[in-house]
Each structure stands twice: as structure tokens, then as C-alpha cells.
Write a protein that holds these residues in place. Structure first.
Motif: not given
Length: 161
Positions: A2, A5, A123-131
Motif C-alpha cells: 500500500p 498517506r 484515498d483513490g490516488y493512494a490505491r491507484g498509485w500502488a496498483d
């Protein structure tokens, strides 16, 4: 893995650090060349106004475009870094910083910091960058390394730099 943040009352930073089992040149090419970025991230195209358009397609089939303007880009030896102004229509602009370097022993590292993403999207950016960095890892694992002499020959023939 993950993203971290760091958040304050009115700002947030999404931070990621990854190690990749490839040399610096391959990782730098993958994150700094629009053609390579399109292969693992999302379609990326340089527009006439010198901004890069990034086309995203949701699972629902809906598409939207974000724009990235390179603010700074430099490479010295086995370290490269750049900063982008990210523009997402209807939201405040934010900055993305990427730093790539050769690892101490083997491979390379990438550090990504997304400064002040719109709070409603953080939160979406955090998940998106990890993906997306997972996609980058798979892309690099599937791509055979380009021998240095072949890359030099391509440059001499007028191909990609």
C-alpha cells in the motif's frame, strides 16, 4: 504494497517507494518515455500545448482525461527525477514527484510523492498509485532488457533516445 498517506488539516501527500529487479536505465525509460508509460500505466500522448494527456477508463467503461505538465526533469548518472503538475478537470491541481535511482546492491528504486491531491480523491490516488506501480513491476518483469549496444545502435539510427 500500500501507499503511505501523510495528512494535515488542509493537505495530504501520498508516498510510495518500490524496489525493482531491473537496472536504472530500464526503470527510467519505463517512467519517463510516453510510449513506455502507455504500455503499463494508461495511454499517454503529448498534446500541441506541451501537456501530456492521460486517458483513464473506469471498469464501467466511462473514460476521462487528466493532463500532466512536466515542471522539471533531470537525469544525472544513475539518478533521475521529475515533477509534474497534474490537472484533473473539476478538481484542484496537484504535483507528482518521481525519483528513480540505482539501488545500493542490485536493481533500482522508485519513489513517488503525490503532493496535495484533491482531498476527495486522495484515498483513490493512494490505491491507484500502488496498483499502477504493481503494473509497472509486471511490465518490467515481462520486458527483456535491451542490450546497451542495441540501444546505442537504435539511437545512432535515429530511434528513441
Amino acid at each position: 504494497m500500500p501507499a503511505d498517506r501523510d495528512s494535515g488539516a488542509d493537505s495530504a501527500t501520498v508516498s510510495l517507494r518500490r524496489h525493482f529487479d531491473c537496472d536504472f536505465a530500464d526503470l527510467w525509460e519505463a517512467v519517463s518515455s510516453p510510449g513506455s508509460v502507455s504500455a503499463w500505466f494508461t495511454p499517454c500522448r503529448l498534446e500541441p500545448d506541451r501537456r501530456y494527456s492521460l486517458r483513464f477508463t473506469e471498469d464501467s467503461g466511462e473514460t476521462h482525461v487528466k493532463y500532466a505538465t512536466v515542471l522539471d526533469c533531470r537525469r544525472r548518472g544513475s539518478v533521475g527525477e521529475y515533477r509534474l503538475l497534474l490537472q484533473d478537470e473539476g478538481y484542484s491541481d496537484s504535483t507528482v514527484e518521481v525519483r528513480v535511482g540505482a539501488a545500493a546492491r542490485t536493481g533500482s528504486t522508485l519513489e513517488l510523492r503525490h503532493l496535495h491531491p484533491p482531498p476527495e480523491l486522495a484515498d483513490g490516488y493512494a490505491r491507484g498509485w500502488a496498483d499502477y506501480l504493481d503494473c509497472l513491476r509486471r511490465h518490467l518483469a515481462a520486458a527483456p532488457p535491451v542490450p546497451a549496444d542495441a540501444a546505442a545502435a537504435t539511437r545512432r539510427a535515429g530511434g528513441p533516445k
